[in-house]
Design an enzyme around this catalytic site. Structure first.
Site, short mmCIF file in Angstrom:
data_model
loop_
_atom_site.label_atom_id
_atom_site.label_comp_id
_atom_site.label_asym_id
_atom_site.label_seq_id
_atom_site.Cartn_x
_atom_site.Cartn_y
_atom_site.Cartn_z
N CYS A 98 -1.24 4.59 10.40
CA CYS A 98 -2.60 4.73 10.93
C CYS A 98 -3.55 5.15 9.81
CB CYS A 98 -2.69 5.81 12.02
SG CYS A 98 -1.85 5.36 13.53
N GLY A 145 -3.71 -0.08 9.61
CA GLY A 145 -3.40 -0.33 11.00
C GLY A 145 -4.34 -1.36 11.58
N ASN A 182 -2.91 10.51 11.87
CA ASN A 182 -2.13 9.58 11.06
C ASN A 182 -0.79 10.27 10.85
OD1 ASN A 182 -1.08 7.89 9.08
ND2 ASN A 182 -2.18 8.92 7.44
N GLY A 183 0.28 9.69 11.37
CA GLY A 183 1.58 10.31 11.15
C GLY A 183 2.44 10.31 12.38
N TYR A 243 3.31 0.98 -2.13
CA TYR A 243 2.98 -0.15 -1.26
C TYR A 243 1.80 0.06 -0.32
CZ TYR A 243 3.66 -3.39 2.66
OH TYR A 243 3.47 -4.29 3.65
#
Ligand code: SF4
Length: 506
Positions: A48, A74, A148-149, A288
């Site tokens: 996210c 996302g 986020n997570g 990445y």
């Protein structure tokens, strides 16, 4: 209804009228038709992106542009919530930020404070109810959350809360935090948030909005990237610094592990909810996930990737005619490899950026003809050449096989694969969507067996030492460190058994 949903239903009607019964495909497309495996994009997925604004009259518009910059994190849903004196204004939808928001959608989102979110679901289903920010009625007023997570012990907490009578509206683990805040014995929201965060385990960057406060919190290991910025007198928060650049903001600093920052009418307050130790930021962000123009812990991602390419060249030199990188994440490393060896960098592979979300799936016949949706080899560049192909990681091996075959079909005489990370052997429990260990090719095969499986002439993975050296140049010092658990099996937190069962993916 979001534009994405509208266009899908329009196409469905069109199909009905024309008698075309091809399925609409709404996920990632790599390169169907090559190798006949028909699998989807065999890459890890980020979880996210979050963006927050405090004290700017155009908070919603800034959030929109911030989300646009974070879109790579996302693509399933997007949402913005603003606080306007006593009211919350919000809009969420399935699809990309540009599909979910129009000027008409943004206009009612008045207020100078906001939180915003783009989602890839690693926990909870992909549906509108789980799109964030999640909004709740709290005894002290409204509360909006964006994260986020991943909360690793969310299932356990949820079960306990349900036994005590809590009713959950979503399957998102973010809602667990909202319930913990609501049930805290503290009336003061900041104390209630600290109390709630003290009960969760995982990797998270939270933004919490009330009618007069914005609260930001980063997990005690600092696993997820989370930065603070400024725009004039306004404060900004984002998963990556590229979002600040998109809105003309400036980077102030990274959030610290276990830190809680509170903004209210009295200003900017630094606090903690946990002892912060050495940071263990996700190494895959450098390899990445993150955008090359972002900095994490003041290290530029493009520069780190370039150094990875140079280290790879030093560890596994191979004479060849050209170096090419798998777009987009491996271009920087390929440039580094080429610089180090003097072998020219060439654009041997091209990504088609316009596949889009609603795309008519090719018929079996077209697939067999090798319809290339997402990636193509440049025949005139690779034909008759010995090619060094740089990629960031190998997950199941299916993508690598397709790309090697793509280069061979375009006439490459040799394909030497160089990977800018060590073998990916362990699942992630911190919100990155990874297959279970059985599906990770590096957990099942030796390097030589992987080379055979992906049809490469030679194969080399960057050593862990080489990767750390490449990432580390320019790090802030003692407090900086990395999570590398997917390579070395050393997880920075205790892993809850239920997270293992779900392999962090659901
Ligand atoms: S296990 Fe791997 S993907 Fe997950 S946070 Fe750690 S480095 Fe990142």
């Amino acid at each position: 209804m979001s534009d994405a949903v509208k266009s899908k239903s329009t196409l469905t009607k069109l199909n009905a009228l024309t008698g075309n019964h091809q399925e609409l495909w709404t996920g990632e497309y790599y390169n169907e038709g090559i190798g006949g495996q028909g699998g989807l994009f065999d890459k890890l997925n980020e979880e996210c992106g979050v963006f927050g604004v405090f004290g700017h009259p155009d908070a919603a518009s800034l959030s929109y542009y911030g989300l646009h910059a974070l879109q790579h994190r996302g693509q399933e849903s997007a949402g913005i919530c603003t606080a306007d004196k006593d009211n919350f204004n919000y809009h969420r939808g399935m699809g990309l930020a540009k599909e979910v928001f129009t000027n008409e959608m943004l206009a009612p989102l008045v207020g100078s404070n906001s939180i915003a979110h783009v989602r890839y679901s690693t926990a909870g289903e992909s549906k509108l109810a789980n799109a964030q920010p999640l909004i709740f009625k709290y005894r002290e007023g409204d509360l909006a959350l964006a994260t986020n997570g991943n909360i690793d012990n969310a299932a356990i907490i949820r079960r306990n809360l349900e036994k005590q009578g809590s009713i959950f509206q979503t399957t998102s683990d973010t809602e667990v935090l909202a319930h913990l805040i609501a049930r805290s014995k503290h009336d003061d929201i900041v104390e209630a948030v600290k109390d709630a965060l003290g009960q969760v385990v995982g990797a998270y960057a939270f933004l919490i909005l009330t009618k007069d406060k914005l609260i930001a919190a980063l997990d005690p290991n600092g696993l997820r990237p989370f930065v603070i910025g400024k725009l004039g007198d306004a404060y900004l928060f984002a998963s990556e610094t590229c979002a600040f650049d998109a809105v003309g903001g400036t980077y102030l600093r990274d959030m610290n592990p276990g830190e809680l920052v509170v903004l209210d009418r009295d200003g900017f307050h630094e606090d903690r909810f946990a002892e912060g130790g050495k940071r263990a930021v996700c190494a895959m962000e450098y390899i990445y996930f993150a955008r090359p123009d972002s900095d994490i812990d003041t290290i530029n991602v493009h520069s780190a990737r370039k150094r990875m390419g140079k280290k790879l060249a030093m560890e596994a030199f191979m004479d060849a005619d050209l170096v090419t990188g798998v777009p987009d994440s491996s271009i920087s490393a390929a440039i580094g490899f080429a610089e180090q060896t003097g072998i020219p960098y060439e654009l041997g592979l091209i990504k088609n950026r316009y596949t889009g979300r609603t795309f008519i799936q090719p018929s079996q016949e077209l697939r067999e003809q090798g319809v290339k949706m997402k990636l193509s080899a440049v025949r005139k560049v690779v034909e008759g050449k010995r090619v060094i192909m740089i990629d960031d990681s190998i997950v199941r091996g299916t993508t690598s096989l397709r790309i090697v075959n793509l280069l061979r079909e375009a006439g490459a005489t040799e394909v030497h694969v160089r990977i800018t990370s060590p073998p990916f052997m362990n699942p992630c429990y911190y919100g990155i969507d990874t297959p279970n260990r059985k599906e990770l090719i590096a957990a099942q095969k030796t390097v030589e067996e992987i080379r055979v499986a992906i049809n490469a002439d030679t194969l080399h993975f960057l050593s862990q030492e080489g990767m750390v050296e490449a990432m580390g140049e320019g790090a802030q010092g003692e407090a900086s460190g990395y999570c590398m658990a997917c390579f070395d099996n050393k997880y920075p937190t205790e892993i809850v058994d239920e997270a293992k069962i779900g392999c962090g993916c659901d």
